[in-house]
Design a protein around this motif. Sequence first.
Motif: not given
Length: 766
Positions: A529-531, A592-602
Amino acid sequence: MTVTEAPSLPRDIGGKNVGRPIDRVDGPAKTTGAARYAAEYPYPDLAHAALVHATVSRARITAIDTAAAREVPGVIAVLTHENAPALKPAPAVSPLNLSTLVSGTSVNYLGTDEVHWNGQPVAVVVAESLDAAREAAALVRPAYAELPATVDFAAHEGDAAPQKGDMIMPGGARKGDAEAAVATAPVSVDLRFTTPPYNHNAIEPHATTAAWDGDRLTVYDATQTIDWFRRHLALRFGIPLDAVRVIAPHVGGGFGGKGLVWAGTIIAALAARATGRPVRLAQTREGVYRTVGGRTPSIQRVALGADADGRLTALVHTSVTRRGHIGGGPEQVTSQSRHLYDVPNILLEQKIVELDLLSNTPMRAPGESIGTFALESAVDELAARLGLDPIELRMRNEPSRNPIDGKRFSHRMLREAYALGAERFGWSARTPEPGSMRDGRWLVGMGVATAYHPSLQFAANVTVRLSADGTVLVRCGMQEMGMGVATAQAQIAADALGVPFTAVRVEYGDSTLPIAPGAGGSMQTASVAASLLAASEKLKRSVLTLARRTGSPLRARRPEAVEARDGGLWEKAGPGETYAAILARAGRDHVEAAVGADRGLGAAAGQARFMAKFLLDRRRWVKAACGAQFCEVRVDPDTGEVRVSRWLGSFDVGTVVNAKTAVSQLRGGIVMGIGMALSEETLVDPRNGRIMNPSLAGYHVPVHADVPPIDVCYLDEPDPTMPLGLIGIGEVGITGVAAAIANAVHHATGRRVSDLPIILDRVLPG
């Protein structure tokens, strides 16, 4: 294979969605059989596997005869430590890499001649049919050189060592001199409690369907932790993370038993690689007992001291639990004792003994469910000795700050939960003397206990897509174990974006989706929910930017002067434009909007931000769900039979997203607690470590006739430090249940039962 759940309501319900009792969006699929579970996915050329289990606790395999098994028609392969492909070892557990926590054991399955527990898989048969696989598995004949083994928990209590704490799970605690304060208190109790081992019995037994395409592995599995599960498989098979796909759209119950990676999953993937065929390994109920850990037994001591007015002066709570030599984690048995009572002298100690048994594993409210049994039973006994109402004793000792360290409670309305529950249950009708209430020949007792479970929030990655037709797609790799996760997140998204509930779809249950935390610790809903709220705000800002660029009347307004409502962006002073109109004018089919990254520096930066917030919150606040469990029992004075006749649970669980699914979760926890109190017990042979009742024929869970009418109420008051005010619901419902039953039995009979389960001979006079 990603699951997309769309609300299937006959009409748009309209209005605010959070808090409403909306039907589960996956309900039709599950009730009609359309929902697929791990052992139900069709695969061309699918083979079936069956395990062969060790019948000794500690040994070396000296020989293993597979000749008869190989002769069974349809058998493709029999894999043992002599011919199975090699695996990478399980990683060492590290709090800096939380995915290491999902190793069920440290054993190199089918890669060693060592036997570490009675039930360890020592071979797997792969065949064209399940019947052939099981027939052949019964013909495999291992020979052993047995080694000395320690398997008797009670006999090795004295070997227990202090449990170490970490940043997630603290060990012991000390404040003042509790032992001296107990010894000098005007009124005191000093009691010993025991709880037995418990085993998981989810409606869906553990199952895995594994298929390789070159060096790429696809696994359909009943897992609570898709991302950590995937990481573990990649490490064990020595392949890149991106080469593993885990699909778990529906999980038929978990309760912690599906939170770790157990032998069945690893061996299914191993067998698929060895044979070049897709392999399904569906565990029998007995197989689950032999290969999947359960709740540890415990030996606990609770000593309380109080003055004549019922003010607590001392609290001592110690525990001994077990883990296997090959894995298992500590239980936070004294967790609730750190927080529930305002006491100047506190001593908390947790110890662990290691045995040659299968690892223990989390089971609904690990630690608190058995810890509240001991603590809340002792509080009830103290109230009886003081001649005080048990609720009054608790309220006299309700703290304003955390007793151990003085931290603030982020949110605590236990007084209000007790007041609401007592009135609704009719507590005032209780007469205080044990044995004073009857209904015909039945002795009637009323008991109460406090429920408590800490609140957690982990990082979650989410994407939200708004299409030109006004529909919204939420994507997150979260897990659905029966609690209605897609429904709850659709309600949150609908309110955040101002669209109808029926406009929202939710995709989940697949490792190709943005990473989510596991479904455990009552944290998944709040974490996602936070994301989701953050992504929704980003999306609205993007649409507002489009509106400004394309000449919308909203262009002159500040972002904070605009809100989302009824499928569009509105000015606070009056109506604006629909999402569809803004996207059409901009020539866009979606935003579209995203929160968080699955890989890399993000991903690294996101993990660092999460850890910093997590540690800061731990230093500043104590966050928890709590409540009051009210129980009425009837006891047959001649046979000792106990029947729970009425129940009410009154809870402070923060904001409730869905009134229907929340009540179901709380009620389910209570039912599970009734089983824990009255009938459930894993019987382990103290001579050889073998589980003697590895099925529902001998392990007794509550059936419909055992469950009374259960009334559930909640305050619905948000925690201001949590996203949307959420605290967590999945586990608090089981806490306090066993104590409430034991306290009711004491009120009915005068007998203080301190050993679970509460069976006949523990109720009848000795």
